[in-house]
Each structure stands twice: as structure tokens, then as C-alpha cells.
Design a protein around this motif. Structure first.
Motif, PDB file in Angstrom:
ATOM      1  N   ARG A  50      10.990   4.425 -10.380  1.00  0.00           N
ATOM      2  CA  ARG A  50      10.831   5.170 -11.638  1.00  0.00           C
ATOM      3  C   ARG A  50       9.884   4.407 -12.568  1.00  0.00           C
ATOM      4  NH1 ARG A  50      16.038   7.058 -14.230  1.00  0.00           N
ATOM      5  NH2 ARG A  50      15.430   9.034 -13.353  1.00  0.00           N
ATOM      6  N   GLY A  51       8.999   5.125 -13.194  1.00  0.00           N
ATOM      7  CA  GLY A  51       8.012   4.535 -14.089  1.00  0.00           C
ATOM      8  C   GLY A  51       6.703   4.177 -13.389  1.00  0.00           C
ATOM      9  N   TRP A  52       6.713   4.190 -12.055  1.00  0.00           N
ATOM     10  CA  TRP A  52       5.519   3.846 -11.288  1.00  0.00           C
ATOM     11  C   TRP A  52       5.107   4.995 -10.366  1.00  0.00           C
ATOM     12  CZ3 TRP A  52       3.119  -0.484 -12.757  1.00  0.00           C
ATOM     13  CH2 TRP A  52       3.877  -1.393 -13.517  1.00  0.00           C
ATOM     14  N   ARG A  53       5.618   6.183 -10.578  1.00  0.00           N
ATOM     15  CA  ARG A  53       5.321   7.326  -9.703  1.00  0.00           C
ATOM     16  C   ARG A  53       3.897   7.831  -9.857  1.00  0.00           C
ATOM     17  NH1 ARG A  53      11.260   9.372 -10.333  1.00  0.00           N
ATOM     18  NH2 ARG A  53      12.171   7.873  -8.889  1.00  0.00           N
ATOM     19  N   TRP A  54       3.227   7.445 -10.907  1.00  0.00           N
ATOM     20  CA  TRP A  54       1.819   7.798 -11.070  1.00  0.00           C
ATOM     21  C   TRP A  54       0.950   7.171 -10.004  1.00  0.00           C
ATOM     22  CZ3 TRP A  54      -1.417   3.707 -11.923  1.00  0.00           C
ATOM     23  CH2 TRP A  54      -0.825   2.525 -12.355  1.00  0.00           C
ATOM     24  N   THR A  55       1.460   6.144  -9.311  1.00  0.00           N
ATOM     25  CA  THR A  55       0.680   5.468  -8.252  1.00  0.00           C
ATOM     26  C   THR A  55       0.701   6.224  -6.939  1.00  0.00           C
ATOM     27  OG1 THR A  55       2.581   4.145  -7.524  1.00  0.00           O
ATOM     28  CG2 THR A  55       1.177   3.212  -9.260  1.00  0.00           C
ATOM     29  N   GLN A  56       1.613   7.177  -6.793  1.00  0.00           N
ATOM     30  CA  GLN A  56       1.754   7.907  -5.531  1.00  0.00           C
ATOM     31  C   GLN A  56       0.624   8.915  -5.379  1.00  0.00           C
ATOM     32  OE1 GLN A  56       5.431  10.084  -5.244  1.00  0.00           O
ATOM     33  NE2 GLN A  56       5.353  10.106  -3.013  1.00  0.00           N
ATOM     34  N   LYS A  57       0.037   8.927  -4.171  1.00  0.00           N
ATOM     35  CA  LYS A  57      -1.022   9.904  -3.889  1.00  0.00           C
ATOM     36  C   LYS A  57      -0.393  11.273  -3.733  1.00  0.00           C
ATOM     37  CE  LYS A  57      -4.251   6.745  -1.838  1.00  0.00           C
ATOM     38  NZ  LYS A  57      -5.006   6.358  -0.674  1.00  0.00           N
ATOM     39  N   ARG A  58      -1.029  12.238  -4.238  1.00  0.00           N
ATOM     40  CA  ARG A  58      -0.500  13.622  -4.222  1.00  0.00           C
ATOM     41  C   ARG A  58      -0.891  14.350  -2.982  1.00  0.00           C
ATOM     42  NH1 ARG A  58       2.628  13.603  -8.669  1.00  0.00           N
ATOM     43  NH2 ARG A  58       1.754  12.234 -10.176  1.00  0.00           N
ATOM     44  N   PRO A  87       0.829  -1.209   0.000  1.00  0.00           N
ATOM     45  CA  PRO A  87       0.000   0.000   0.000  1.00  0.00           C
ATOM     46  C   PRO A  87       0.866   1.262   0.000  1.00  0.00           C
ATOM     47  CG  PRO A  87      -0.743  -1.533   1.680  1.00  0.00           C
ATOM     48  CD  PRO A  87       0.532  -2.076   1.133  1.00  0.00           C
ATOM     49  N   ASP A  88       0.309   2.351  -0.526  1.00  0.00           N
ATOM     50  CA  ASP A  88       1.026   3.615  -0.597  1.00  0.00           C
ATOM     51  C   ASP A  88       1.271   4.137   0.817  1.00  0.00           C
ATOM     52  OD1 ASP A  88       2.179   5.957  -1.399  1.00  0.00           O
ATOM     53  OD2 ASP A  88       0.340   6.864  -2.169  1.00  0.00           O
ATOM     54  N   ASP A  89       2.543   4.234   1.198  1.00  0.00           N
ATOM     55  CA  ASP A  89       2.882   4.729   2.532  1.00  0.00           C
ATOM     56  C   ASP A  89       3.521   6.109   2.481  1.00  0.00           C
ATOM     57  OD1 ASP A  89       5.280   4.102   1.381  1.00  0.00           O
ATOM     58  OD2 ASP A  89       5.961   2.752   2.985  1.00  0.00           O
ATOM     59  N   GLY A  90       3.481   6.764   1.346  1.00  0.00           N
ATOM     60  CA  GLY A  90       4.055   8.091   1.197  1.00  0.00           C
ATOM     61  C   GLY A  90       5.476   8.087   0.679  1.00  0.00           C
ATOM     62  N   SER A  91       6.118   6.911   0.640  1.00  0.00           N
ATOM     63  CA  SER A  91       7.479   6.855   0.102  1.00  0.00           C
ATOM     64  C   SER A  91       7.420   6.935  -1.419  1.00  0.00           C
ATOM     65  CB  SER A  91       8.190   5.586   0.559  1.00  0.00           C
ATOM     66  OG  SER A  91       7.515   4.456   0.064  1.00  0.00           O
ATOM     67  N   ARG A  92       8.561   7.232  -1.999  1.00  0.00           N
ATOM     68  CA  ARG A  92       8.609   7.422  -3.450  1.00  0.00           C
ATOM     69  C   ARG A  92       8.647   6.076  -4.172  1.00  0.00           C
ATOM     70  NH1 ARG A  92      12.174  12.045  -6.218  1.00  0.00           N
ATOM     71  NH2 ARG A  92      11.322  11.790  -8.293  1.00  0.00           N
ATOM     72  N   PRO A  93       7.685   5.829  -5.073  1.00  0.00           N
ATOM     73  CA  PRO A  93       7.698   4.580  -5.849  1.00  0.00           C
ATOM     74  C   PRO A  93       8.865   4.566  -6.844  1.00  0.00           C
ATOM     75  CG  PRO A  93       5.551   5.650  -5.962  1.00  0.00           C
ATOM     76  CD  PRO A  93       6.496   6.618  -5.347  1.00  0.00           C
TER      77      PRO A  93
END
Length: 187
Positions: free
Chosen positions: A179-187, A171-177
Motif C-alpha cells: 500500500r502506498g507504492w501501487r503507482w509502481t505497478q505496470k498496468r 523488479p516488477d513481476d506483476g505481483s501487487r506492491p
């Protein structure tokens, strides 16, 4: 002239069904009985006693030229078909997929990439064909070794020019995904 061996209509009607029988049709505001009751995905809070919403059986998404991106909590059907001519598909299923559930995703793309993110503990069945591209399933190091939840995602991909990549991520924990998967990070 009627056939003498064929029984005629009974006084209750032309069939064996009782005349007062009515099918159980849900009334407006009533919810049909869901096919399957499963638990909530991690991080999704639901009030105690509230029913799990039933999924649609199928849906189709597509575009001639453009992208399809779905992240966060969104409605996905049991069987999803994606049709793309020119563009990318990015679907994040981490907040959507419930333990013990199976989702089927079929993609047909001309020119573009398909990227799917599944929650840790999900079994992935990836098959298909790409003329110029790769079919890959990667597991994020943070999601490696997580016990299976019984959830399964079946992906059948057809692509002329582009990659089809499925990544298992926590699950998204705020860390940086990666490269190529940064679209999954919540803003």
C-alpha cells in the motif's frame, strides 16, 4: 609602444598553438565518447554491440501545483533537481539505474511527499531536513539480501511539510506492491 621583453607574434600566429590545430568537435550524427560504460539494468534488452547511451549531466523538474511521476524506462540525468511547491514526487528508478552508476537527486518541496523506488542491490545515501515529516529508507522483504550491484543513489531532501521515503524493491513481476507504492505497478 610594445614592451621589448614581450615576444612578438610568430609567423604562425600570436600563440604557441599550431595554426592548423582544430578541436575535436563531433559532427552531426556522431556520438561523443561516453564517460562511463556500464551494464544494462535487469529486464532491459539491448541488441548486441549497441552502445550504452550517455546520460545528461543535470536536469531540473518542477511545478508550482501538481505532481511529478516517472515510471518505466525514462531519461534521468546524473544530477536531478526537483522543485515543488504543492504536490507529490514519485520516481521509479528500477529500469533506469545501471549497475556501478551513481545518481544524485536533490528535492525541495513545500507541501507534499517524495517517494523514490530503487532497484534491489542499490546503496542509498539519504540526508536532508523536513520540518514536519519523515526521512525514511525501507527495504522490501523480497529485495532483502540481494548482493550489491555497485549502484548508488544519493538523495538530499528539503521539505517543509511532507515525507521523504526511499524504498528498495525488486523488479516488477506483476505481483501487487505494498500500500502506498501501487503507482509502481505496470498496468
Amino acid at each position: 609602444m610594445a614592451n621589448p621583453t614581450t615576444p612578438g607574434p610568430s609567423p604562425e600566429g600570436p600563440s604557441e598553438v599550431p595554426h592548423d590545430w582544430r578541436p575535436a568537435i563531433p559532427q552531426p550524427g556522431e556520438r561523443p565518447v561516453p564517460r562511463e560504460e556500464v551494464g544494462d539494468p535487469p529486464g532491459l534488452a539491448r541488441p548486441a554491440g549497441s552502445p550504452v547511451p550517455a546520460r545528461q549531466s543535470s536536469q531540473t523538474m518542477g511545478t508550482l501545483m501538481g505532481d511529478i511521476t516517472r515510471t518505466g524506462s525514462w531519461q534521468v540525468a546524473e544530477r536531478t533537481t526537483l522543485l515543488m511547491f504543492l504536490g507529490d514526487v514519485r520516481l521509479d528508478l528500477r529500469e533506469v539505474l545501471r549497475p556501478g552508476e551513481t545518481l544524485e537527486i536533490s528535492t525541495y518541496t513545500g507541501l507534499g511527499d517524495v517517494k523514490l523506488v530503487v532497484p534491489a542491490g542499490t546503496r542509498v545515501e539519504l540526508q536532508g531536513f523536513t520540518l514536519l515529516g519523515d526521512l525514511r529508507h525501507d527495504v522490501d522483504p523480497a529485495a532483502d539480501g540481494v548482493p550489491e550491484t555497485g549502484a548508488c543513489v544519493r538523495v538530499n531532501a528539503t521539505s517543509l511539510l511532507g515525507d521523504v521515503r526511499v524504498r528498495t524493491m525488486p523488479p516488477d513481476d506483476g505481483s501487487r506492491p505494498p500500500r502506498g507504492w501501487r503507482w509502481t505497478q505496470k498496468r
